[in-house]
Design a protein around this motif. Structure first.
Motif, PDB file in Angstrom:
ATOM      1  N   HIS A   5      -0.201 128.727  62.709  1.00  0.00           N
ATOM      2  CA  HIS A   5      -1.012 128.342  62.024  1.00  0.00           C
ATOM      3  C   HIS A   5      -1.014 126.551  61.582  1.00  0.00           C
ATOM      4  CE1 HIS A   5      -1.711 132.765  61.192  1.00  0.00           C
ATOM      5  NE2 HIS A   5      -2.557 132.453  61.878  1.00  0.00           N
ATOM      6  N   LEU A   6       0.314 126.482  61.035  1.00  0.00           N
ATOM      7  CA  LEU A   6       0.586 125.000  60.616  1.00  0.00           C
ATOM      8  C   LEU A   6       0.261 124.189  61.637  1.00  0.00           C
ATOM      9  CD1 LEU A   6       3.755 125.591  58.495  1.00  0.00           C
ATOM     10  CD2 LEU A   6       1.375 125.669  57.693  1.00  0.00           C
ATOM     11  N   ARG A   7       0.855 124.377  62.855  1.00  0.00           N
ATOM     12  CA  ARG A   7       0.808 123.530  64.032  1.00  0.00           C
ATOM     13  C   ARG A   7      -0.788 123.236  64.564  1.00  0.00           C
ATOM     14  NH1 ARG A   7       5.291 126.396  66.059  1.00  0.00           N
ATOM     15  NH2 ARG A   7       7.026 125.229  66.249  1.00  0.00           N
ATOM     16  N   TYR A   8      -1.453 124.322  64.210  1.00  0.00           N
ATOM     17  CA  TYR A   8      -2.956 124.245  64.612  1.00  0.00           C
ATOM     18  C   TYR A   8      -3.536 123.326  63.576  1.00  0.00           C
ATOM     19  CZ  TYR A   8      -2.813 128.255  67.781  1.00  0.00           C
ATOM     20  OH  TYR A   8      -2.481 129.259  68.700  1.00  0.00           O
ATOM     21  N   HIS A  17     -10.945 116.001  64.879  1.00  0.00           N
ATOM     22  CA  HIS A  17     -11.619 116.809  65.948  1.00  0.00           C
ATOM     23  C   HIS A  17     -11.303 118.004  66.671  1.00  0.00           C
ATOM     24  CE1 HIS A  17     -14.197 116.611  69.705  1.00  0.00           C
ATOM     25  NE2 HIS A  17     -15.006 115.576  69.048  1.00  0.00           N
ATOM     26  N   PHE A  18     -12.045 119.060  66.301  1.00  0.00           N
ATOM     27  CA  PHE A  18     -11.712 120.312  66.728  1.00  0.00           C
ATOM     28  C   PHE A  18     -11.528 120.250  68.480  1.00  0.00           C
ATOM     29  CE2 PHE A  18     -12.586 121.834  62.739  1.00  0.00           C
ATOM     30  CZ  PHE A  18     -11.981 122.831  62.582  1.00  0.00           C
ATOM     31  N   LEU A  25      -3.794 121.340  72.305  1.00  0.00           N
ATOM     32  CA  LEU A  25      -2.819 122.505  71.883  1.00  0.00           C
ATOM     33  C   LEU A  25      -2.971 123.374  72.965  1.00  0.00           C
ATOM     34  CD1 LEU A  25      -4.039 123.282  68.110  1.00  0.00           C
ATOM     35  CD2 LEU A  25      -1.735 122.560  68.924  1.00  0.00           C
ATOM     36  N   GLY A  26      -3.566 123.303  73.901  1.00  0.00           N
ATOM     37  CA  GLY A  26      -3.969 124.003  75.156  1.00  0.00           C
ATOM     38  C   GLY A  26      -4.819 125.406  74.786  1.00  0.00           C
ATOM     39  N   ILE A  27      -5.500 125.483  73.614  1.00  0.00           N
ATOM     40  CA  ILE A  27      -6.322 126.541  73.687  1.00  0.00           C
ATOM     41  C   ILE A  27      -7.940 126.043  73.574  1.00  0.00           C
ATOM     42  CG2 ILE A  27      -4.689 127.819  72.388  1.00  0.00           C
ATOM     43  CD1 ILE A  27      -5.887 126.998  69.747  1.00  0.00           C
ATOM     44  N   LEU A  32      -9.408 128.365  67.967  1.00  0.00           N
ATOM     45  CA  LEU A  32      -8.768 127.234  66.814  1.00  0.00           C
ATOM     46  C   LEU A  32      -9.538 127.258  65.654  1.00  0.00           C
ATOM     47  CD1 LEU A  32      -6.821 124.999  65.964  1.00  0.00           C
ATOM     48  CD2 LEU A  32      -8.383 123.253  67.560  1.00  0.00           C
ATOM     49  N   SER A  33     -10.850 127.197  65.547  1.00  0.00           N
ATOM     50  CA  SER A  33     -11.774 127.078  64.368  1.00  0.00           C
ATOM     51  C   SER A  33     -11.364 128.310  63.474  1.00  0.00           C
ATOM     52  CB  SER A  33     -13.079 127.298  64.776  1.00  0.00           C
ATOM     53  OG  SER A  33     -13.556 125.917  65.528  1.00  0.00           O
ATOM     54  N   GLN A  34     -11.324 129.552  64.396  1.00  0.00           N
ATOM     55  CA  GLN A  34     -11.250 130.782  63.595  1.00  0.00           C
ATOM     56  C   GLN A  34      -9.774 130.870  62.856  1.00  0.00           C
ATOM     57  OE1 GLN A  34     -11.418 133.795  66.692  1.00  0.00           O
ATOM     58  NE2 GLN A  34     -13.731 133.491  66.886  1.00  0.00           N
TER      59      GLN A  34
END
Length: 297
Positions: A5-8, A17-18, A25-27, A32-34
């Motif tokens: 969560h911290l890395r995100y 910018h999401f 992050l490779g996702i 990510l928003s969630q």
């Protein structure tokens, strides 16, 4: 809250910018928003201001970003420390060694090479007799031992690093020193007084001297005992008797003393690297591998 969560959050805070953060992050972007929303709900605070055109940090987000970076940096450091320790690059290594070990070229060279390769490992070198090294290993006071051959207790195993001849230590004016440059048989020492280690000292050389003498048909007469090889050599120079030591001691140049190699086939000794059978210390394993390579080379 998990480290991910911290890395995100840090990725979004740095990219603002999401889409770019998700790519970094490779996702995908929706998860990510969630995860960011779940983090904000857990904290009970809004970290990011979101509009259709921009993403910005709130004041809480700016403060949280500094702390999150520190936590992640400390986590990465802990991971690296653990990995280095597992490779034997950190920590402490206790080595018990017999007094004759430093006089061989292999052991000092190996210790130097280990210190160069693993500067963050603290080496605690403990000098003791071969028997004391074996006892210290069983009691887990040391992790590795360097000894002369003796009967090993159950639970210990050895690696023979090398063999070397035994030599007679004589006063330079002793009759046996003349014309014996090629070597001497043990039988020639039958009538000589010996300066040697006490049997209680726990060196394997004592039993080996007895065996060699018996094979030659005599029992050695120990006229003077001493616990250190250098003392033994000095007492030979003082005329108290002769002695038998590993050939590596020929490096010790003492006025009035000469060394003659023993010619008997069994008149050799070895240096062993000894450890517990279930020794799993990464530092010990790294040292053993290095010393073994040095001995072969």
């Amino acid at each position: 809250m998990e480290l991910r969560h911290l890395r995100y959050f840090v990725a979004v805070a740095e990219e603002l910018h999401f889409g770019r953060a998700a790519e970094r992050l490779g996702i995908s972007q929706p998860p990510l928003s969630q995860q960011i929303q779940a983090l904000e709900e857990e904290l009970g605070a809004r970290l990011l201001e979101r509009t259709n055109r921009r993403v910005a940090l709130t004041e809480v987000g700016r403060l949280f970003l500094d702390e999150a970076r520190q936590v992640l940096a400390q986590s990465d450091k802990a991971v690296q420390l653990a990995r280095r320790a597992q490779r034997g690059e950190l920590g402490e290594l206790k080595i018990g060694f017999t007094s004759s070990a430093p006089f061989t070229s292999t052991i000092p060279r190996s210790i130097f090479a280990f210190r160069q390769a693993y500067p963050a490992v603290h080496l605690d070198l403990l000098e003791m007799s071969s028997r004391q090294v074996a006892e210290a290993l069983l009691e887990e006071r040391v992790q590795v031992g360097v000894i002369r051959p003796l009967a090993l207790p159950d639970g210990l195993e050895k690696i023979e690093l090398f063999r070397e001849p035994l030599v007679v230590v004589l006063r330079a004016d002793h009759p046996l020193a003349t014309g014996s440059e090629a070597g001497i048989l043990v039988a020639a020492l039958a009538e000589e007084p010996f300066v040697f280690f006490p049997r209680s000292f726990g060196t394997g050389l004592y039993d080996q001297l007895l065996d060699l003498a018996r094979q030659a048909g005599f029992t050695p007469r120990i006229a003077q005992e001493a616990g250190e090889a250098m003392t033994i050599i000095g007492l030979v120079a003082a005329g108290l008797g002769v002695s038998v030591l590993p050939a590596s001691f020929r490096r010790m140049r003492v006025d009035g003393v000469v060394y003659r190699e023993l010619l008997d086939p069994e008149a050799t000794t070895a240096v062993w690297l000894v450890r517990r059978r279930r020794e799993h210390s990464p530092q010990a394993q790294a040292f053993i591998e290095l010393v073994t390579r040095e001995a072969i080379s």
